[in-house]
Design a protein around this motif. Structure first.
Motif, PDB file in Angstrom:
ATOM      1  N   ILE A   1       2.584  -3.350   6.901  1.00  0.00           N
ATOM      2  CA  ILE A   1       3.291  -3.465   8.181  1.00  0.00           C
ATOM      3  C   ILE A   1       4.359  -2.398   8.304  1.00  0.00           C
ATOM      4  O   ILE A   1       4.600  -1.868   9.394  1.00  0.00           O
ATOM      5  N   ALA A   2       5.004  -2.031   7.174  1.00  0.00           N
ATOM      6  CA  ALA A   2       6.005  -0.953   7.207  1.00  0.00           C
ATOM      7  C   ALA A   2       5.329   0.372   7.535  1.00  0.00           C
ATOM      8  O   ALA A   2       5.880   1.198   8.285  1.00  0.00           O
ATOM      9  N   ALA A   3       4.137   0.606   6.972  1.00  0.00           N
ATOM     10  CA  ALA A   3       3.393   1.823   7.287  1.00  0.00           C
ATOM     11  C   ALA A   3       3.023   1.870   8.765  1.00  0.00           C
ATOM     12  O   ALA A   3       3.101   2.924   9.410  1.00  0.00           O
ATOM     13  N   LEU A   4       2.630   0.724   9.317  1.00  0.00           N
ATOM     14  CA  LEU A   4       2.297   0.663  10.740  1.00  0.00           C
ATOM     15  C   LEU A   4       3.524   0.971  11.596  1.00  0.00           C
ATOM     16  O   LEU A   4       3.436   1.684  12.604  1.00  0.00           O
ATOM     17  N   GLN A   5       4.665   0.432  11.215  1.00  0.00           N
ATOM     18  CA  GLN A   5       5.893   0.706  11.958  1.00  0.00           C
ATOM     19  C   GLN A   5       6.192   2.197  11.975  1.00  0.00           C
ATOM     20  O   GLN A   5       6.539   2.769  13.022  1.00  0.00           O
ATOM     21  N   ASP A   6       6.034   2.852  10.834  1.00  0.00           N
ATOM     22  CA  ASP A   6       6.266   4.299  10.772  1.00  0.00           C
ATOM     23  C   ASP A   6       5.259   5.057  11.631  1.00  0.00           C
ATOM     24  O   ASP A   6       5.599   6.058  12.273  1.00  0.00           O
ATOM     25  N   ALA A   7       4.014   4.585  11.636  1.00  0.00           N
ATOM     26  CA  ALA A   7       2.976   5.264  12.415  1.00  0.00           C
ATOM     27  C   ALA A   7       3.238   5.162  13.914  1.00  0.00           C
ATOM     28  O   ALA A   7       3.032   6.128  14.661  1.00  0.00           O
ATOM     29  N   VAL A   8       3.696   4.009  14.371  1.00  0.00           N
ATOM     30  CA  VAL A   8       4.007   3.845  15.800  1.00  0.00           C
ATOM     31  C   VAL A   8       5.131   4.790  16.198  1.00  0.00           C
ATOM     32  O   VAL A   8       5.088   5.427  17.261  1.00  0.00           O
ATOM     33  N   LEU A   9       6.141   4.913  15.344  1.00  0.00           N
ATOM     34  CA  LEU A   9       7.243   5.835  15.644  1.00  0.00           C
ATOM     35  C   LEU A   9       6.778   7.285  15.607  1.00  0.00           C
ATOM     36  O   LEU A   9       7.266   8.123  16.381  1.00  0.00           O
ATOM     37  N   ALA A  10       5.819   7.591  14.730  1.00  0.00           N
ATOM     38  CA  ALA A  10       5.273   8.949  14.692  1.00  0.00           C
ATOM     39  C   ALA A  10       4.539   9.272  15.992  1.00  0.00           C
ATOM     40  O   ALA A  10       4.631  10.395  16.511  1.00  0.00           O
ATOM     41  N   LEU A  11       3.804   8.305  16.525  1.00  0.00           N
ATOM     42  CA  LEU A  11       3.150   8.487  17.820  1.00  0.00           C
ATOM     43  C   LEU A  11       4.188   8.746  18.903  1.00  0.00           C
ATOM     44  O   LEU A  11       4.037   9.653  19.737  1.00  0.00           O
TER      45      LEU A  11
ATOM     46  N   SER B   1     -12.009   5.633  13.650  1.00  0.00           N
ATOM     47  CA  SER B   1     -11.776   6.267  12.354  1.00  0.00           C
ATOM     48  C   SER B   1     -11.166   5.271  11.381  1.00  0.00           C
ATOM     49  O   SER B   1     -10.610   4.244  11.773  1.00  0.00           O
ATOM     50  N   THR B   2     -11.267   5.595  10.090  1.00  0.00           N
ATOM     51  CA  THR B   2     -10.638   4.798   9.045  1.00  0.00           C
ATOM     52  C   THR B   2      -9.600   5.652   8.331  1.00  0.00           C
ATOM     53  O   THR B   2      -9.758   6.867   8.201  1.00  0.00           O
ATOM     54  N   VAL B   3      -8.547   4.986   7.869  1.00  0.00           N
ATOM     55  CA  VAL B   3      -7.508   5.660   7.097  1.00  0.00           C
ATOM     56  C   VAL B   3      -7.216   4.808   5.873  1.00  0.00           C
ATOM     57  O   VAL B   3      -7.284   3.580   5.922  1.00  0.00           O
ATOM     58  N   ALA B   4      -6.878   5.484   4.766  1.00  0.00           N
ATOM     59  CA  ALA B   4      -6.784   4.773   3.502  1.00  0.00           C
ATOM     60  C   ALA B   4      -5.374   4.409   3.088  1.00  0.00           C
ATOM     61  O   ALA B   4      -5.181   3.503   2.289  1.00  0.00           O
ATOM     62  N   ASP B   5      -4.380   5.124   3.603  1.00  0.00           N
ATOM     63  CA  ASP B   5      -3.025   4.882   3.122  1.00  0.00           C
ATOM     64  C   ASP B   5      -2.012   5.162   4.214  1.00  0.00           C
ATOM     65  O   ASP B   5      -2.363   5.511   5.352  1.00  0.00           O
ATOM     66  N   ARG B   6      -0.739   5.026   3.851  1.00  0.00           N
ATOM     67  CA  ARG B   6       0.350   5.168   4.820  1.00  0.00           C
ATOM     68  C   ARG B   6       0.358   6.551   5.461  1.00  0.00           C
ATOM     69  O   ARG B   6       0.457   6.681   6.686  1.00  0.00           O
ATOM     70  N   ALA B   7       0.267   7.600   4.631  1.00  0.00           N
ATOM     71  CA  ALA B   7       0.330   8.958   5.169  1.00  0.00           C
ATOM     72  C   ALA B   7      -0.810   9.218   6.139  1.00  0.00           C
ATOM     73  O   ALA B   7      -0.617   9.843   7.193  1.00  0.00           O
ATOM     74  N   ALA B   8      -1.994   8.737   5.794  1.00  0.00           N
ATOM     75  CA  ALA B   8      -3.143   8.949   6.673  1.00  0.00           C
ATOM     76  C   ALA B   8      -2.992   8.178   7.982  1.00  0.00           C
ATOM     77  O   ALA B   8      -3.416   8.651   9.043  1.00  0.00           O
ATOM     78  N   LEU B   9      -2.404   6.985   7.918  1.00  0.00           N
ATOM     79  CA  LEU B   9      -2.194   6.202   9.142  1.00  0.00           C
ATOM     80  C   LEU B   9      -1.213   6.918  10.069  1.00  0.00           C
ATOM     81  O   LEU B   9      -1.445   7.012  11.282  1.00  0.00           O
ATOM     82  N   ILE B  10      -0.121   7.406   9.508  1.00  0.00           N
ATOM     83  CA  ILE B  10       0.858   8.139  10.311  1.00  0.00           C
ATOM     84  C   ILE B  10       0.208   9.370  10.932  1.00  0.00           C
ATOM     85  O   ILE B  10       0.387   9.661  12.125  1.00  0.00           O
ATOM     86  N   SER B  11      -0.568  10.098  10.121  1.00  0.00           N
ATOM     87  CA  SER B  11      -1.236  11.293  10.623  1.00  0.00           C
ATOM     88  C   SER B  11      -2.209  10.963  11.748  1.00  0.00           C
ATOM     89  O   SER B  11      -2.308  11.692  12.743  1.00  0.00           O
ATOM     90  N   LYS B  12      -2.915   9.840  11.613  1.00  0.00           N
ATOM     91  CA  LYS B  12      -3.880   9.459  12.641  1.00  0.00           C
ATOM     92  C   LYS B  12      -3.183   9.126  13.959  1.00  0.00           C
ATOM     93  O   LYS B  12      -3.641   9.532  15.029  1.00  0.00           O
ATOM     94  N   PHE B  13      -2.083   8.395  13.906  1.00  0.00           N
ATOM     95  CA  PHE B  13      -1.355   8.086  15.130  1.00  0.00           C
ATOM     96  C   PHE B  13      -0.835   9.370  15.783  1.00  0.00           C
ATOM     97  O   PHE B  13      -0.854   9.504  17.012  1.00  0.00           O
ATOM     98  N   ARG B  14      -0.359  10.304  14.967  1.00  0.00           N
ATOM     99  CA  ARG B  14       0.092  11.589  15.526  1.00  0.00           C
ATOM    100  C   ARG B  14      -1.072  12.338  16.169  1.00  0.00           C
ATOM    101  O   ARG B  14      -0.932  12.914  17.251  1.00  0.00           O
TER     102      ARG B  14
ATOM    103  N   ILE C   1       0.861  -1.181   0.000  1.00  0.00           N
ATOM    104  CA  ILE C   1       0.000   0.000   0.000  1.00  0.00           C
ATOM    105  C   ILE C   1       0.898   1.232   0.000  1.00  0.00           C
ATOM    106  O   ILE C   1       1.915   1.275   0.710  1.00  0.00           O
ATOM    107  N   SER C   2       0.569   2.206  -0.832  1.00  0.00           N
ATOM    108  CA  SER C   2       1.322   3.463  -0.900  1.00  0.00           C
ATOM    109  C   SER C   2       2.808   3.243  -1.145  1.00  0.00           C
ATOM    110  O   SER C   2       3.650   3.962  -0.605  1.00  0.00           O
ATOM    111  N   GLY C   3       3.129   2.213  -1.928  1.00  0.00           N
ATOM    112  CA  GLY C   3       4.523   1.984  -2.277  1.00  0.00           C
ATOM    113  C   GLY C   3       5.322   1.197  -1.271  1.00  0.00           C
ATOM    114  O   GLY C   3       6.526   0.990  -1.454  1.00  0.00           O
TER     115      GLY C   3
END
Length: 646
Positions: free
Chosen positions: A166-176, A620-633, A160-162
């Motif tokens: 799971i990589a997007a989730l890892q980035d989102a946890v670090l963003a939090l 909430s729902t998120v559609a892609d990596r950027a939105a997931l990171i933003s949601k965790f933040r 997803i999103s290139g």
């Protein structure tokens, strides 16, 4: 001069008409006093209005602040809110530009200075009055515990999103983490704390070593699972020393030389048996002392009935070896029986321990024989191939009930030990079982034993690892209890998350509740720490809907054979049952005082999922990596309550 003195004396005695000059003399200071009051009142109203605008601006700017950085968005938001609440020129103030700055970790400061013109005081040389305001805003954090319940099922490996999910989730946890890092530093400086726990889940959770480490008595030392036993009922015989007898055997007629040679070279034959009946081996050779054809002894020999011509008498030496048998003290394999089998796991669950099991039924066992599970066979069998099973840390849940049938009730039945979040184990019914995938053999639905490999969906009978194309069990990455993390450690951990298995939301939320609880087997959560209250949060993230399989080895065993949730080997209504368990687990977590956040990643939220959140705004729902990171933040930003600190 004398006249002047008399006049002044007379005036001093006559007070008529003195008021006017006195009033005239007092009018000047009175005018100054009233005028300054009017002008100062206008200045006070302007300052009060500016202070309100400043407070709103600092709160709004702090709300959009990310990674503790003073970005253009933060500055623009602060100025917009200031201008909205205090338009330029209000009360005649001179133009000014608010200054937005970062005054400390996690703190946004807004400052503004201007002047307001005077009306009355201008007559006395005071043309304007200065007006200035300053305010700070930060997130009002106290002790904070956050448990991340993360879906790490097989679909999280999809792109997803290139990159992978799971990589997007890892980035989102670090963003939090980065969003809350300034707060963590502030709390630590005050003797308080911010902690994270992580529960990766799929069809089970990897918490066994954590439970065992807390108290070895919380894990069962035996398990009963769908497996098989080897039946050893075949007698094994040993042979006595063979006896031999030999004699000439004469062909009834005459043969040519070549025909006689073929007759002599006839193949050996076996007879008798099987043991314990005697067996024989009949051999044919030239003479009693030679296997080879001997023309002078075998064809037309001296004193034979026919010793001349092209056809002569023919004979061969016939020997018979007879072997008799006696029964040994061992038994051989007869067949398999597939059924529920108990295994001793006391050493298996111990750190560094193992469970040795037989991988086949080749070999023998001591008489009188009988039925042996793979563990027993490895211990008593002779000539048996064995292997060692090492615990992966994943668990089967403690006892439950089939009474949760997919309805709407939130009342947890007394028999559902798995949903009793704070229940301390005191019996096998309330203890957790270690998973033993190496020992699992499924069979056709139901509890009945069978001597055939009866699970048509599993042609080998063996439960396979999920890495194979026909996976039947999975074990996610080991969970982590609440602790204070540094960024490097958390980054290393989340990058090690493995994507395996199917989606069982209920088991994830059950253990998320156990990790955030102030009671139960861990009791890691807190109501107060260092005399300050604790806020507790569970962030639940998934990329899919609840699943429920009949022949998969999960936290509830193999449902078609263990039948723990349905009571029926055909798994009727199983999905609805697990969805109700999830609702119960969410409700239990809320009753513990935790605030629940639910995120659907690349998936719509079902009513079950959205209803799990503590409020509609926390689902909430998120559609892609950027939105997931933003949601965790965003969640990190919202976990604390904004407050003005100056």
């Amino acid at each position: 001069m004398a006249l002047l003195c008399r006049l002044l004396a007379q005036l001093s005695r006559d007070t008529r008409g003195n008021v006017l000059p006195i009033v005239g003399a007092a009018l000047v200071p009175l005018t100054i006093m009233i005028g300054s009051g009017v002008d100062l009142s206008r200045a006070y109203m302007a300052k009060s209005k500016m202070q309100s605008a400043c407070d709103a601006a600092s709160l709004a700017a702090r709300r959009v602040m990310k990674d503790d950085a003073l970005s253009s968005e933060v500055e623009a938001t602060g100025k917009d809110f200031f201008g909205f609440n205090f338009p330029q020129g209000l009360y005649g103030t001179a133009g000014f530009t608010p200054v937005i700055s970062r005054s400390g970790p996690g703190v946004v400061r807004v400052a503004a200075e201007t002047t307001i013109p005077t009306v009355v005081m201008n007559l006395f040389g005071f043309g304007s009055l200065p007006v200035s305001v300053s305010c700070d805003a930060s997130l009002n954090f106290v002790n904070t515990d956050i448990v991340l319940v993360l879906d790490v099922t097989g679909s999280m490996a999809e792109s997803i999103s290139g990159s992978t999910k799971i990589a997007a989730l890892q980035d989102a946890v670090l963003a939090l983490y980065d969003e809350l890092a300034p707060t963590q530093a502030q709390l630590q400086a005050q003797g308080l704390r911010l902690r994270y726990g992580v529960v990766p889940y799929s069809s089970t959770v990897n918490v066994g070593r954590l439970v065992y480490g807390q108290n070895a008595g919380y894990m069962r030392s035996n398990v009963t699972v769908p497996s098989r036993v080897a039946n050893f009922n075949q007698a094994v015989y040993t042979s006595n020393a063979p006896t031999q007898s030999g004699s000439w055997e004469v062909y009834n007629g005459s043969l040519s030389n070549s025909e006689c040679e073929n007759y002599v070279g006839a193949p050996n034959t076996s007879g008798g048996g099987p043991p314990p009946s005697a067996t024989t081996v009949t051999r044919y050779q030239g003479t009693s002392s030679s296997n080879n054809y001997n023309q002078s002894q075998n064809w037309g020999w001296s004193n034979a009935p026919d010793t001349s011509g092209t056809n002569r008498s023919c004979r061969r030496w016939k020997s018979v070896e007879t072997t008799t048998y006696k029964e040994s003290g061992t038994k051989a394999f007869s067949n398999w029986t597939y059924r529920q089998v108990q295994y001793d796991t006391s050493d298996y669950i111990r750190p560094g321990g193992k469970l040795t099991f037989a991988t086949s039924a080749a070999g023998t066992v001591p008489a009188p024989g009988g039925s042996y599970n793979a563990q027993q066979l490895a211990a008593v069998g002779t000539g048996v191939s064995t292997a060692d099973a090492v615990w992966n840390g994943c668990i089967e849940e403690r006892d439950t009930t089939t009474g949760i049938d997919g309805g709407t009730s939130m009342t947890i039945p007394s028999g559902a030990k798995d949903l009793d979040i704070d229940l301390i184990p005191g019996s096998d019914a309330t203890r957790w079982r270690p998973m033993v995938p190496d020992l699992i053999f499924t069979r056709s639905a139901g509890t009945a034993s069978t001597t055939s490999n009866a699970d048509a969906a599993n042609t080998t009978g063996w439960i396979k690892n999920y890495a194979y194309s026909q996976g039947y069990w999975a074990c996610p990455t080991e969970a982590r209890r609440l602790a204070e993390w540094d960024r490097t450690a958390l980054d290393t951990y989340v990058k090690g998350l493995q994507t395996v298995g199917g989606t069982y939301h209920d088991i994830g939320m059950i253990w998320g509740a156990r990790f955030i609880s102030t009671g139960g087997v861990f009791g890691d959560g807190c109501d107060y720490y260092n005399s300050m209250p604790c806020n507790r949060h569970v962030i639940f993230m998934t990329d899919g809907a609840q699943t429920a399989y009949c022949n998969v080895y999960t936290a509830y065993g193999v449902e078609q054979n263990d039948m723990r949730t349905t009571g029926s080997g055909n798994c009727s209504n199983q999905l609805a049952r697990h969805e109700q368990r999830f609702r119960m687990a969410c409700n239990a977590a809320k009753n513990l005082g935790a605030s629940l956040w639910v995120i659907g990643f690349d998936t719509a939220l079902t009513a079950n999922l959205s209803g799990c959140a503590s409020s509609p705004g926390q689902a909430s729902t998120v559609a892609d990596r950027a939105a997931l990171i933003s949601k965790f933040r965003q969640i990190g930003n919202q976990i604390g309550a904004l407050r003005l600190t100056q």
